[in-house]
Enzyme design. Structure first.
Site, PDB file in Angstrom:
ATOM      1  N   GLN A  54      20.982  43.721  10.336  1.00  0.00           N
ATOM      2  CA  GLN A  54      20.353  43.149  11.481  1.00  0.00           C
ATOM      3  C   GLN A  54      20.759  41.614  11.746  1.00  0.00           C
ATOM      4  O   GLN A  54      20.025  40.849  12.637  1.00  0.00           O
ATOM      5  CB  GLN A  54      18.722  43.182  11.257  1.00  0.00           C
ATOM      6  CG  GLN A  54      18.513  44.642  11.383  1.00  0.00           C
ATOM      7  CD  GLN A  54      18.490  45.525  12.416  1.00  0.00           C
ATOM      8  OE1 GLN A  54      18.955  44.966  13.657  1.00  0.00           O
ATOM      9  NE2 GLN A  54      18.260  46.610  12.586  1.00  0.00           N
ATOM     10  N   CYS A  90      14.121  54.653  11.398  1.00  0.00           N
ATOM     11  CA  CYS A  90      14.547  55.560  10.181  1.00  0.00           C
ATOM     12  C   CYS A  90      13.243  56.126   9.420  1.00  0.00           C
ATOM     13  O   CYS A  90      13.307  57.115   8.358  1.00  0.00           O
ATOM     14  CB  CYS A  90      15.139  54.979   9.227  1.00  0.00           C
ATOM     15  SG  CYS A  90      16.688  54.105  10.024  1.00  0.00           S
ATOM     16  N   GLY A 104      26.134  51.408   7.497  1.00  0.00           N
ATOM     17  CA  GLY A 104      25.241  50.508   6.671  1.00  0.00           C
ATOM     18  C   GLY A 104      24.845  51.035   5.360  1.00  0.00           C
ATOM     19  O   GLY A 104      24.684  50.405   4.482  1.00  0.00           O
ATOM     20  N   THR A 105      24.308  52.081   5.596  1.00  0.00           N
ATOM     21  CA  THR A 105      23.548  52.793   4.435  1.00  0.00           C
ATOM     22  C   THR A 105      24.714  52.965   3.150  1.00  0.00           C
ATOM     23  O   THR A 105      24.371  52.772   2.084  1.00  0.00           O
ATOM     24  CB  THR A 105      23.121  54.331   4.779  1.00  0.00           C
ATOM     25  OG1 THR A 105      21.999  54.062   5.995  1.00  0.00           O
ATOM     26  CG2 THR A 105      22.351  55.004   3.691  1.00  0.00           C
ATOM     27  N   HIS A 132      26.980  49.943  14.973  1.00  0.00           N
ATOM     28  CA  HIS A 132      26.084  50.489  16.026  1.00  0.00           C
ATOM     29  C   HIS A 132      24.856  49.581  16.257  1.00  0.00           C
ATOM     30  O   HIS A 132      24.182  49.804  17.185  1.00  0.00           O
ATOM     31  CB  HIS A 132      25.506  51.880  15.783  1.00  0.00           C
ATOM     32  CG  HIS A 132      24.535  51.966  14.917  1.00  0.00           C
ATOM     33  ND1 HIS A 132      23.180  52.233  15.104  1.00  0.00           N
ATOM     34  CD2 HIS A 132      24.591  52.058  13.449  1.00  0.00           C
ATOM     35  CE1 HIS A 132      22.405  52.515  14.064  1.00  0.00           C
ATOM     36  NE2 HIS A 132      23.245  52.552  13.017  1.00  0.00           N
ATOM     37  N   ASN A 177      14.469  44.374   9.572  1.00  0.00           N
ATOM     38  CA  ASN A 177      14.816  45.158  10.891  1.00  0.00           C
ATOM     39  C   ASN A 177      13.320  45.397  11.330  1.00  0.00           C
ATOM     40  O   ASN A 177      13.647  45.829  12.764  1.00  0.00           O
ATOM     41  CB  ASN A 177      15.336  46.346  10.205  1.00  0.00           C
ATOM     42  CG  ASN A 177      14.989  47.225   9.142  1.00  0.00           C
ATOM     43  OD1 ASN A 177      14.677  46.516   8.177  1.00  0.00           O
ATOM     44  ND2 ASN A 177      14.098  48.245   9.392  1.00  0.00           N
ATOM     45  N   SER A 188      26.901  46.886   9.906  1.00  0.00           N
ATOM     46  CA  SER A 188      27.183  48.242  10.612  1.00  0.00           C
ATOM     47  C   SER A 188      27.387  48.062  12.140  1.00  0.00           C
ATOM     48  O   SER A 188      26.730  47.137  12.817  1.00  0.00           O
ATOM     49  CB  SER A 188      25.810  49.073  10.541  1.00  0.00           C
ATOM     50  OG  SER A 188      25.880  50.124  11.114  1.00  0.00           O
TER      51      SER A 188
END
Ligand code: PLP
Length: 377
Positions: free
Chosen positions: A179, A323, A69-70, A201, A149, A199
């Site tokens: 999210q 994070c 995602g980053t 995961h 998030n 993303s």
């Protein structure tokens, strides 16, 4: 173990792990290779792309695999600012974005761009009007996340997209839907964003794979990684076939009976709220709209101590975003809560597997923490 940190990452179902293993060990051909195993893998990658694209509500050709995602967030910033570099050097975003966005924007500031960070109200809410009011003739990019998030607040992306068309039709719109994907119903077709980050995961897929939707208003998108020409020439590098396969399998599993899964998570959240409200000194933090995220503050008891105490009992929750370990969360800071409340925020996040027993165990442990530890803030 009781896992209540699904917003940080999710358990990988056995079927997803098996798919990854099979691709790694049996179907390991390079999709660019010209012999049958390579050609077959290439065909498979396109089928896996179709699965993810269908779930996002876009065409396969609009979906580009990324490493996370980053990466998607950073690519969207770069691509939007590149396309609109002659329009101006102004970005509008929010103060409650994930650090992938915030740091990406800070990097743009270092390159001479101006960034407006919109402040939420005390509940984490940002209105479409607030976003539109900040848009100027020189605004190249508006980026607003779909679901926060830490709080679970849902932002009005569709309204922002509609309003943007009247305010500055050239400004491109990005949403970080990491999210939101398969957590709230939406479709790329109707959302109106030009870029959408997702993303794997967060939905039962492996770490190290994500995707970026790039819509039709983005002309000749700036390649993220020039090289061998994979991903339509925009993101070169040999395709992470096993992760892509795992992503598609996770999407397939998650979309089976999705409505029921979302309803279950919403019920679990409602149950958690009911049980948590009986704990003295506990307050709810932010407006949680999404079914899987709930933040609370055990006012006076430092969040890191709560997380450590519950962790030692096998209960996984987080102190704000995973994070930001060790650093105060920018989301909580943006709410301007009293210091004692802000220092005690913990996040519970749920998945389709979460049970009422998991909630009971967590609530009991929080209650015990409250009753047996001295408040320190
Ligand atoms: N955006 C949001 C809203 C997130 O919650 C996360 C991860 O927590 C990310 C971006 C980063 O995604 P990834 O871990 O795939 O880089």
């Amino acid at each position: 173990m009781i896992y209540l940190d699904h917003a940080a990452t999710t358990p990988v179902p056995r079927a997803v792990a098996d798919t990854i293993y099979t691709v790694l060990t049996e179907h390991f051909g390079n999709p660019s290779a010209q012999y049958p195993m390579g050609l077959e893998t290439k065909k498979q990658v396109e089928l896996w792309r179709r699965t993810v694209a269908k779930a996002l509500g876009c065409e396969s050709r609009q979906l580009f695999f990324t490493s996370c995602g980053t990466e998607g967030d950073n690519w969207a910033i770069q691509a939007a600012c590149w396309q609109n570099r002659r329009l101006g050097r102004h970005i509008v975003t929010t103060a409650v974005e994930h650090s992938a966005m915030l740091e990406g924007c800070r990097w743009m500031e270092q390159q001479g761009w101006e960034v407006t960070y919109l402040a939420p109200d005390g509940e984490g809410v940002i209105t479409a009007q607030q976003v539109l009011d900040a848009v100027r003739p020189d605004t190249a990019l508006v980026s607003c996340m779909l679901v926060n998030n830490e709080l679970g607040t849902v932002y009005p992306i569709q309204d922002i997209a509609r309003g943007l068309a009247g305010k500055n039709s050239q400004t491109l719109l990005h949403t970080d839907a990491v999210q939101g994907f398969l957590k709230i119903p939406f479709s790329a077709k109707t959302l109106g964003a030009d870029f959408i980050t997702i993303s794997a995961h967060k939905i039962g897929g492996p770490k190290g794979i994500g995707a970026l939707y790039i819509g039709p208003r983005v002309k000749n998108p700036r390649p993220l990684l020039p090289g061998g020409g994979q991903e339509g020439g925009l993101r070169s590098g040999t395709e992470a076939t096993a992760q892509i396969a795992g992503f598609a399998k996770a999407v397939e599993l998650r979309t089976e009976g999705l409505e029921g899964k979302l309803r279950h998570m919403a019920e679990i959240k409602a149950y958690a709220k009911e049980q948590l409200s009986a704990i003295p000194d506990l307050v709810f933090v932010g407006r949680s709209d999404a079914p899987h995220i709930l933040s609370v503050s055990l006012v006076g008891w430092p969040s890191q101590n709560i997380v450590n105490d519950l962790g030692s009992q096998g209960i996984c929750i987080s102190a704000g975003s995973a994070c930001h370990q060790g650093k105060p969360s920018q989301v909580v800071a943006a709410l301007h809560l009293p210091k004692k409340t802000a220092g005690s925020v913990v996040r519970l996040s749920f998945g389709p597997e979460t049970t009422r027993e998991d909630i009971d165990a967590c609530v009991q442990a929080l209650r015990r923490h409250h009753d047996t530890r001295m408040p320190m803030l």
